[in-house]
Design a protein around this motif. Structure first.
Motif, PDB file in Angstrom:
ATOM      1  N   GLY A   1      -5.454  55.715  41.679  1.00  0.00           N
ATOM      2  CA  GLY A   1      -6.761  55.522  42.846  1.00  0.00           C
ATOM      3  C   GLY A   1      -7.509  55.527  42.574  1.00  0.00           C
ATOM      4  N   ARG A   2      -8.585  55.355  43.160  1.00  0.00           N
ATOM      5  CA  ARG A   2     -10.270  55.623  42.203  1.00  0.00           C
ATOM      6  C   ARG A   2     -10.020  56.951  41.720  1.00  0.00           C
ATOM      7  N   PHE A   3      -9.679  57.934  42.597  1.00  0.00           N
ATOM      8  CA  PHE A   3     -10.752  59.449  41.364  1.00  0.00           C
ATOM      9  C   PHE A   3      -9.482  59.831  41.268  1.00  0.00           C
TER      10      PHE A   3
ATOM     11  N   THR B   1       8.138  67.228  37.946  1.00  0.00           N
ATOM     12  CA  THR B   1       6.569  66.228  37.270  1.00  0.00           C
ATOM     13  C   THR B   1       5.882  66.237  38.065  1.00  0.00           C
ATOM     14  N   GLY B   2       5.100  67.344  38.421  1.00  0.00           N
ATOM     15  CA  GLY B   2       3.583  66.919  39.077  1.00  0.00           C
ATOM     16  C   GLY B   2       2.272  65.805  37.679  1.00  0.00           C
ATOM     17  N   SER B   3       2.195  65.904  37.152  1.00  0.00           N
ATOM     18  CA  SER B   3       1.563  65.405  36.430  1.00  0.00           C
ATOM     19  C   SER B   3       0.806  64.309  37.089  1.00  0.00           C
ATOM     20  N   GLY B   4      -1.057  64.611  36.714  1.00  0.00           N
ATOM     21  CA  GLY B   4      -1.778  63.583  37.695  1.00  0.00           C
ATOM     22  C   GLY B   4      -3.011  64.163  36.239  1.00  0.00           C
ATOM     23  N   VAL B   5      -3.882  62.824  36.940  1.00  0.00           N
ATOM     24  CA  VAL B   5      -5.430  62.916  36.178  1.00  0.00           C
ATOM     25  C   VAL B   5      -6.395  62.893  37.400  1.00  0.00           C
ATOM     26  N   ARG B   6      -7.782  63.732  37.446  1.00  0.00           N
ATOM     27  CA  ARG B   6      -8.699  63.367  38.151  1.00  0.00           C
ATOM     28  C   ARG B   6      -9.629  62.779  37.615  1.00  0.00           C
ATOM     29  N   ALA B   7     -10.188  61.434  37.704  1.00  0.00           N
ATOM     30  CA  ALA B   7     -11.202  61.306  37.684  1.00  0.00           C
ATOM     31  C   ALA B   7     -12.133  62.520  37.293  1.00  0.00           C
TER      32      ALA B   7
END
Length: 436
Positions: free
Chosen positions: A217-219, A430-436
């Motif tokens: 997504g965008r964020f 695997t809860g990997s995530g990247v917040r913008a």
């Protein structure tokens, strides 16, 4: 058959009036003790309240309180300052309660969707299906400074009313919508029968029934899946407080319950029309109807004059009249019950009551208001043990609210995680995530 009037209570510190801690019946020395919260929620549970919300914020004292007078006025020095974490309080309460729903406020602005999802799933397991979530947007520069990862410009109320900060608000609520979407996908990432526990074959997990949400997504982007199996409700109810068009749209698209703050019958009609219009435009196909609750901040006494005097006395202690986003109702339990019944006739599904003083106003709700609603036929008389769920056990919060338990959106799909799990069972975490 008379339609059920849903009823929730919002708990916050010593009460929703900033001077409530100075009331003779208050327990300011106990506000940060577990027994205090157990006593409050036990009172609500015995009365048959559907659920309690537990307030939280990154600020040390309530947002809507008015400035106090004297030493420390305006900086929280004259009011209850500091909080316990709402989600942790709810988790503590879960095994000590049996029927009542537990709905903590959890921010979406500075917290990661994966952490929100798994924490609420854990609460749903701990409470055996009584968890919910009050989505909260944290929009102040001070909140952002606590984390140091972004800057949020101040939102001036007058500028907001002139429509000059809509872009900032839209961005915050668009981000909130993405967080809710990701959380819901993570909740669905394990199918209900993913855990097989086959001792003979040595297979604990069927990896084909665990899925990557793969949200971009965008964020932020989030791979998933959850580290927590699908919880008793599958999808704990999502609730949101809304005061204007953008939050109404967020609730219509993503929530199960929206709390609104009408100031008059005419205002209620306007809000309901706007919320239902947003629901028609934005609500996903097949979802149950959005439940609409009105928030009321209540102070109750045996007669109207005493209630007004009690409110005035607290205002004097605070140094200013009570300021609130919700309508302030100071009166008798009978008058409040009549107001709730009138609200139902005007199209509301329920109310969330904010006691001005704890525990005294909560006691009045439980002892006097709820029996009046039961006598009117809009509330079931619930005995010890509570309602019975579809499986014969205690009802889940979804069942109390009239929602069915949804199947995982990924049920029956081919799981791209299966090969990973076969190669390394730890890869499901695997809860990997990247917040913008």
């Amino acid at each position: 058959m008379t339609r059920t009037l849903h009823l929730a209570v919002a708990l916050d510190g010593a009460g929703w009036h900033p001077a409530a801690w100075r009331h003779p019946a208050a327990r300011p020395a106990d506000v940060f003790t577990p027994g205090y919260w157990v006593d409050l929620v036990a009172t609500a549970e015995r009365a048959g309240i559907d659920f309690v919300t537990i307030e939280d914020s990154f600020s040390p004292h309530p947002r809507f309180g008015g400035a106090g007078a004297g030493a420390g006025a305006g900086d929280g020095g004259d009011r209850v300052t500091g909080r316990l974490d709402a989600l942790l309080v709810a988790s503590y309460l879960a095994p000590l309660t049996t029927r009542i729903g537990l709905v903590p406020a959890v921010s979406v602005t500075h917290t990661e969707p994966f952490h929100v999802a798994t924490a609420l799933q854990t609460l749903d397991f701990a409470s055996e299906g009584r968890a919910g979530w009050r989505v909260q947007v944290s929009a102040t520069p001070a909140d952002a400074a606590l984390f140091g990862r972004r800057v949020i410009e101040p939102i001036d109320l007058d500028a907001y009313r002139r429509g000059e900060v809509q872009t900032v608000i839209r961005d915050l609520f668009d981000e909130a919508g993405d967080v809710i979407e990701v959380v819901r996908r993570i909740w669905d990432s394990w199918e209900d029968d993913a855990i097989i526990r086959d001792v003979g074959s040595g297979r604990f997990l069927d990896g084909s029934k665990v899925h990557y949400p793969d949200f971009e997504g965008r964020f932020f982007s989030v791979k998933g899946a959850s580290i927590t199996p699908r919880s008793p409700q599958g999808q704990p109810p999502v609730t949101a407080l809304a005061h204007a068009t953008i939050p109404y749209e967020l609730a219509a698209e993503h929530a199960d319950i929206v709390y609104i703050t009408p100031q008059s019958p005419e205002h209620l009609a306007e809000i309901l029309a706007e919320v239902r219009d947003a629901e028609r435009r934005l609500r996903p196909e097949g979802w149950p109807a959005l439940l609409v609750y009105a928030d009321l901040l209540v102070l109750l006494e045996g007669n109207a004059e005493d209630a007004v005097a009690a409110l005035s006395a607290l205002d004097d202690l605070a140094g200013a009249p009570l300021a609130s986003d919700a309508l302030v109702v100071a009166g008798t339990p009978t008058a409040l019950a009549e107001r709730l019944l009138d609200g139902q006739r005007r199209g509301l599904d329920g109310f969330r009551l904010r006691p001005a003083r704890l525990p005294v106003d909560l006691d009045a709700i439980a002892r006097e208001v709820v029996p009046l609603l039961e006598a009117a036929g809009v509330r079931d008389v619930i005995g010890v043990g509570g309602e019975v769920g579809a499986d014969g056990g205690a009802a889940t919060l979804r069942e109390v609210l009239g929602f069915e338990r949804p199947a995982s959106r990924y049920a029956g799909a081919t799981a791209d995680i299966a090969e990973d799990v076969a190669a390394d069972p730890r890869s499901v975490s695997t809860g990997s995530g990247v917040r913008a």
